[in-house]
Design an enzyme around this catalytic site. Structure first.
Site, PDB file in Angstrom:
ATOM      1  N   ASP A  57     -26.384 -46.238 -61.832  1.00 39.77           N
ATOM      2  CA  ASP A  57     -26.643 -45.821 -63.216  1.00 39.77           C
ATOM      3  C   ASP A  57     -26.218 -44.386 -63.545  1.00 39.77           C
ATOM      4  OD1 ASP A  57     -28.259 -47.774 -61.999  1.00 39.77           O
ATOM      5  OD2 ASP A  57     -29.650 -47.793 -63.665  1.00 39.77           O
ATOM      6  N   HIS A 112     -31.426 -49.685 -62.046  1.00 37.67           N
ATOM      7  CA  HIS A 112     -32.506 -49.507 -63.035  1.00 37.67           C
ATOM      8  C   HIS A 112     -33.589 -48.528 -62.609  1.00 37.67           C
ATOM      9  CE1 HIS A 112     -35.193 -50.231 -66.395  1.00 37.67           C
ATOM     10  NE2 HIS A 112     -36.143 -50.638 -65.593  1.00 37.67           N
ATOM     11  N   ASN A 171     -30.991 -52.982 -69.655  1.00 39.35           N
ATOM     12  CA  ASN A 171     -31.823 -52.999 -70.859  1.00 39.35           C
ATOM     13  C   ASN A 171     -31.436 -51.943 -71.898  1.00 39.35           C
ATOM     14  OD1 ASN A 171     -32.846 -51.414 -68.589  1.00 39.35           O
ATOM     15  ND2 ASN A 171     -34.498 -50.785 -69.946  1.00 39.35           N
ATOM     16  N   HIS A 172     -30.915 -50.799 -71.468  1.00 38.75           N
ATOM     17  CA  HIS A 172     -30.592 -49.737 -72.435  1.00 38.75           C
ATOM     18  C   HIS A 172     -29.248 -49.917 -73.134  1.00 38.75           C
ATOM     19  CE1 HIS A 172     -34.108 -47.334 -72.030  1.00 38.75           C
ATOM     20  NE2 HIS A 172     -33.987 -47.263 -70.713  1.00 38.75           N
ATOM     21  N   GLU A 228     -25.326 -47.937 -68.227  1.00 38.20           N
ATOM     22  CA  GLU A 228     -26.274 -48.187 -69.323  1.00 38.20           C
ATOM     23  C   GLU A 228     -26.981 -46.934 -69.824  1.00 38.20           C
ATOM     24  OE1 GLU A 228     -29.870 -50.077 -69.195  1.00 38.20           O
ATOM     25  OE2 GLU A 228     -30.623 -48.893 -67.541  1.00 38.20           O
ATOM     26  N   ASN A 229     -26.993 -45.855 -69.031  1.00 39.20           N
ATOM     27  CA  ASN A 229     -27.664 -44.616 -69.464  1.00 39.20           C
ATOM     28  C   ASN A 229     -26.675 -43.488 -69.725  1.00 39.20           C
ATOM     29  OD1 ASN A 229     -29.613 -45.660 -66.831  1.00 39.20           O
ATOM     30  ND2 ASN A 229     -30.498 -45.604 -68.877  1.00 39.20           N
ATOM     31  N   HIS A 277     -33.360 -46.012 -60.590  1.00 36.54           N
ATOM     32  CA  HIS A 277     -32.732 -44.694 -60.417  1.00 36.54           C
ATOM     33  C   HIS A 277     -33.094 -44.004 -59.104  1.00 36.54           C
ATOM     34  CE1 HIS A 277     -31.834 -44.021 -64.995  1.00 36.54           C
ATOM     35  NE2 HIS A 277     -31.506 -45.228 -64.565  1.00 36.54           N
ATOM     36  N   HIS A 314     -30.151 -55.563 -62.350  1.00 35.19           N
ATOM     37  CA  HIS A 314     -30.834 -54.469 -63.031  1.00 35.19           C
ATOM     38  C   HIS A 314     -32.299 -54.848 -63.183  1.00 35.19           C
ATOM     39  CE1 HIS A 314     -30.299 -50.769 -65.258  1.00 35.19           C
ATOM     40  NE2 HIS A 314     -31.185 -51.219 -66.127  1.00 35.19           N
TER      41      HIS A 314
HETATM   42 FE   LIG Z   1     -32.366 -49.725 -67.001  1.00 27.91          FE
END
Ligand SMILES: [Fe+2]
Length: 263
Positions: A9, A176, A68-69, A40-41, A178, A151
């Protein structure tokens, strides 16, 4: 033998900077044949913006995964439909834009990259276990190398999916949380598993965000805007070596490159 480089991520500016400064050198050093990066981040910790995607897509990356993000910014929705190598988890309900599987090539070898999302402590949707069965059944027989970015929040769910897919994919690498886990292994039928690859971003904080902003959430139990941290950058991920004729993993290695350290 095929070497798949996975980068965990990418969080905010620090994560993007690390990617731009280090990715090419790491690819050369590790002799990577294929690179997958979870983004995603990437935009301030939350999803992607057009300009951020424009930056990322120029990198030598074969597939981008997310989670999800990826839905956080409206402009990402169009990107998901327009960019085949930008994935979102495959088990989101039908009707959402984008896709969760792409077949890319490492030289002549086709490699399926599959992005799935967990259910435990996350949004309820199709079981990633059943979604994986469905996706694998639909893949052409010649695509024997299959890589999964899972994730998910719960370590047990992540390990369980790796066992469910043992012998059917070359790797299940988690994202996810991290925080990189130290449990890389090859399961009996040849699937490499790592519960979480860790993030690529600023480690001087709480999972990539400034401690003060996160602490307010915990101390006051009310939502507060999270601000990405700015210090302690590290690029984390994993390298998976795969036998391209059988699709089995031969080795998996955790990666962590601190900012300031070579390459
Ligand atoms: Fe996530």
């Amino acid at each position: 033998m095929l070497r798949i480089l996975f980068v965990g991520d990418v969080v905010g500016k620090v994560g993007r900077r690390l990617l731009h400064e280090r990715l090419r050198r790491i690819q050369t050093e590790l002799d990577a044949d294929l690179t997958v990066v979870n983004v995603e981040n990437a935009a301030g910790g939350f999803g992607l913006t057009g300009p951020v995607w424009d930056e990322l897509r120029r990198l030598p990356v074969d597939a981008f995964t997310s989670g999800n993000h990826i839905w956080d910014k409206k402009e990402t929705l169009e990107l998901l439909d327009a960019e085949p190598k930008l994935l979102r988890p495959a088990n989101y309900p039908a009707g959402n834009p984008g896709r969760g599987v792409v077949t890319v090539r490492a030289g002549k070898v086709p490699v399926a990259v599959i992005n799935l999302q967990g259910l435990t402590f996350m949004t309820a949707m199709e079981s990633p276990f059943l979604a994986a069965d469905r996706i694998l059944a639909a893949l052409p027989a010649e695509v024997v190398v299959r890589f999964v970015d899972f994730h998910a929040e719960a370590t047990s769910e992540k390990q369980a999916l790796a066992w469910h897919l043992d012998g059917r994919v070359c790797a299940v690498v988690g994202t996810h949380t991290h925080v990189q886990t130290a449990d890389e292994r090859i399961l009996p039928r040849g699937t490499a598993a790592l519960t979480d690859a860790g993030m690529t971003g600023p480690y001087e904080g709480v999972i990539g965000f400034k401690p003060d902003s996160v602490l307010e959430r915990f101390l006051l139990a009310t939502p507060r805007a999270l601000e990405p941290a700015t210090r302690g950058g590290a690029l984390c991920g994993a390298l998976v070596e795969v036998d391209e004729t059988s699709g089995r993993a031969l080795a998996i290695r955790r990666l962590r490159y601190e900012e300031g350290e070579r390459p």
